[in-house]
Design a protein around this motif. Sequence first.
Motif, PDB file in Angstrom:
ATOM      1  N   GLN A 163      -8.472   3.273 -11.692  1.00 51.20           N
ATOM      2  CA  GLN A 163      -8.225   4.664 -11.298  1.00 51.20           C
ATOM      3  C   GLN A 163      -8.098   4.779  -9.775  1.00 51.20           C
ATOM      4  OE1 GLN A 163     -10.603   7.387 -13.554  1.00 51.20           O
ATOM      5  NE2 GLN A 163     -10.237   9.117 -12.159  1.00 51.20           N
ATOM      6  N   HIS A 164      -7.192   5.665  -9.326  1.00 55.44           N
ATOM      7  CA  HIS A 164      -7.008   5.942  -7.903  1.00 55.44           C
ATOM      8  C   HIS A 164      -7.181   7.437  -7.671  1.00 55.44           C
ATOM      9  CE1 HIS A 164      -4.230   2.309  -8.473  1.00 55.44           C
ATOM     10  NE2 HIS A 164      -5.319   1.860  -7.868  1.00 55.44           N
ATOM     11  N   SER A 165      -7.963   7.789  -6.642  1.00 58.96           N
ATOM     12  CA  SER A 165      -8.171   9.206  -6.348  1.00 58.96           C
ATOM     13  C   SER A 165      -7.006   9.752  -5.519  1.00 58.96           C
ATOM     14  CB  SER A 165      -9.507   9.397  -5.640  1.00 58.96           C
ATOM     15  OG  SER A 165      -9.571   8.546  -4.520  1.00 58.96           O
ATOM     16  N   SER A 177       0.829  -1.209   0.000  1.00 52.40           N
ATOM     17  CA  SER A 177       0.000   0.000   0.000  1.00 52.40           C
ATOM     18  C   SER A 177       0.863   1.257   0.000  1.00 52.40           C
ATOM     19  CB  SER A 177      -0.895   0.005   1.236  1.00 52.40           C
ATOM     20  OG  SER A 177      -1.929  -0.933   1.066  1.00 52.40           O
ATOM     21  N   HIS A 178       0.491   2.156  -0.887  1.00 55.41           N
ATOM     22  CA  HIS A 178       1.201   3.427  -1.032  1.00 55.41           C
ATOM     23  C   HIS A 178       0.187   4.458  -1.515  1.00 55.41           C
ATOM     24  CE1 HIS A 178       1.256   1.411  -4.912  1.00 55.41           C
ATOM     25  NE2 HIS A 178       1.295   2.601  -5.468  1.00 55.41           N
ATOM     26  N   CYS A 179       0.551   5.708  -1.488  1.00 59.91           N
ATOM     27  CA  CYS A 179      -0.358   6.753  -1.974  1.00 59.91           C
ATOM     28  C   CYS A 179       0.424   7.960  -2.435  1.00 59.91           C
ATOM     29  CB  CYS A 179      -1.370   7.126  -0.898  1.00 59.91           C
ATOM     30  SG  CYS A 179      -0.620   7.915   0.531  1.00 59.91           S
ATOM     31  N   HIS A 180      -0.292   8.854  -3.095  1.00 64.68           N
ATOM     32  CA  HIS A 180       0.295  10.104  -3.600  1.00 64.68           C
ATOM     33  C   HIS A 180      -0.833  11.085  -3.827  1.00 64.68           C
ATOM     34  CE1 HIS A 180      -0.981   8.095  -7.256  1.00 64.68           C
ATOM     35  NE2 HIS A 180      -0.219   7.076  -6.902  1.00 64.68           N
ATOM     36  N   LEU A 181      -0.457  12.359  -3.789  1.00 65.70           N
ATOM     37  CA  LEU A 181      -1.448  13.426  -3.930  1.00 65.70           C
ATOM     38  C   LEU A 181      -2.088  13.436  -5.329  1.00 65.70           C
ATOM     39  CD1 LEU A 181      -2.796  15.910  -2.670  1.00 65.70           C
ATOM     40  CD2 LEU A 181      -0.796  17.265  -3.362  1.00 65.70           C
ATOM     41  N   SER A 218      -5.174   5.040  -0.755  1.00 68.84           N
ATOM     42  CA  SER A 218      -4.208   3.965  -0.554  1.00 68.84           C
ATOM     43  C   SER A 218      -4.449   2.848  -1.588  1.00 68.84           C
ATOM     44  CB  SER A 218      -4.408   3.426   0.869  1.00 68.84           C
ATOM     45  OG  SER A 218      -3.626   2.291   1.063  1.00 68.84           O
ATOM     46  N   HIS A 219      -3.400   2.382  -2.252  1.00 66.82           N
ATOM     47  CA  HIS A 219      -3.575   1.304  -3.238  1.00 66.82           C
ATOM     48  C   HIS A 219      -2.343   0.404  -3.268  1.00 66.82           C
ATOM     49  CE1 HIS A 219      -2.009   4.872  -5.307  1.00 66.82           C
ATOM     50  NE2 HIS A 219      -1.383   4.085  -6.144  1.00 66.82           N
ATOM     51  N   TRP A 220      -2.564  -0.825  -3.729  1.00 65.81           N
ATOM     52  CA  TRP A 220      -1.479  -1.801  -3.803  1.00 65.81           C
ATOM     53  C   TRP A 220      -1.647  -2.642  -5.064  1.00 65.81           C
ATOM     54  CZ3 TRP A 220      -3.518  -6.688  -4.009  1.00 65.81           C
ATOM     55  CH2 TRP A 220      -4.779  -6.894  -3.424  1.00 65.81           C
ATOM     56  N   GLU A 255      -3.880  12.393  -8.739  1.00 65.92           N
ATOM     57  CA  GLU A 255      -4.810  11.334  -9.157  1.00 65.92           C
ATOM     58  C   GLU A 255      -4.099  10.476 -10.204  1.00 65.92           C
ATOM     59  OE1 GLU A 255      -9.059  12.772  -9.770  1.00 65.92           O
ATOM     60  OE2 GLU A 255      -7.846  14.583  -9.951  1.00 65.92           O
ATOM     61  N   GLU A 256      -4.555   9.236 -10.348  1.00 69.07           N
ATOM     62  CA  GLU A 256      -3.816   8.281 -11.176  1.00 69.07           C
ATOM     63  C   GLU A 256      -4.752   7.326 -11.889  1.00 69.07           C
ATOM     64  OE1 GLU A 256      -0.116   5.758  -9.883  1.00 69.07           O
ATOM     65  OE2 GLU A 256      -1.900   4.970  -8.901  1.00 69.07           O
ATOM     66  N   ILE A 257      -4.363   6.942 -13.102  1.00 64.72           N
ATOM     67  CA  ILE A 257      -5.057   5.832 -13.760  1.00 64.72           C
ATOM     68  C   ILE A 257      -4.016   4.895 -14.370  1.00 64.72           C
ATOM     69  CG2 ILE A 257      -5.431   7.058 -15.974  1.00 64.72           C
ATOM     70  CD1 ILE A 257      -8.191   5.607 -16.062  1.00 64.72           C
ATOM     71  N   TYR A 258      -4.174   3.611 -14.097  1.00 67.83           N
ATOM     72  CA  TYR A 258      -3.341   2.567 -14.697  1.00 67.83           C
ATOM     73  C   TYR A 258      -4.081   1.999 -15.891  1.00 67.83           C
ATOM     74  CZ  TYR A 258       0.085   1.621 -10.916  1.00 67.83           C
ATOM     75  OH  TYR A 258       1.110   1.685 -10.013  1.00 67.83           O
ATOM     76  N   CYS A 259      -3.351   1.726 -16.960  1.00 76.03           N
ATOM     77  CA  CYS A 259      -3.880   0.910 -18.050  1.00 76.03           C
ATOM     78  C   CYS A 259      -2.890  -0.238 -18.242  1.00 76.03           C
ATOM     79  CB  CYS A 259      -3.999   1.733 -19.334  1.00 76.03           C
ATOM     80  SG  CYS A 259      -4.553   0.759 -20.745  1.00 76.03           S
TER      81      CYS A 259
HETATM   82 ZN    ZN Z   1      -0.175   5.030  -7.546  1.00 78.68          ZN
END
Ligand code: ZN
Length: 196
Positions: A162-164, A127-131, A168-170, A133-137
């Motif tokens: 997508q991560h807001s 688990s990690h995060c960042h300010l 937190s995402h992993w 916004e992110e989208i993985y393809c």
């Molecule tokens: Zn990320």
Amino acid sequence: MSEPRRNFDKLLVEVSKIVARTPALQTFAPVPDDLEFVPREPAREVFANSLQGKLPPAIAPLQALVTATEAVLESAQWRATYTKEELGQDFIDRYGYFELYGPEGHYISHQSRAFLGYWGAGLHYPSHCHLAEEIYCVAAGQALFGVDDADGQVIEAGHTRQHSSNQSHWMTTEDSAVLCLVLWRGPGLAGSATLE
Ligand code: ZN
């Protein structure tokens, strides 16, 4: 024009095609119109060489993107963000990304950011995060993506996640390695991820 520059231009064309035909990506952040190529020193050559012929097999609509990524392996400025103390030597040896465009990219942009990232099979990115916004393809292979404490979901090639901001995402790879196109937008664009 130099050979590396030509190869990055081809990769940029392929990324632009994927973004344009994937509504989730195009809505999230169209390819910037302020791109300026800057020569950058290749980095992590040992890692780059380890990927020769080892990128996961691509499905038809994404084959050109994977081929274009293969062509820049040796000229890309590969980064790891983390240290072996944080994630272990095996993770660091089999994971890396480069910034195609963005504040510190091969093409400078202040509008949004695009990375190509690779994780070998059998890795857990905790688990990690960042300010930003992110989208993985997922471009090739597959991985299990999760947010917060929820169970993960397998995301296959051509699909997005997508991560807001600060969510937190992993991610976990199982039998297959994964190659992802990752876009960032918004506040924190020039920042980096931190482990939790
Ligand atoms: Zn990320």
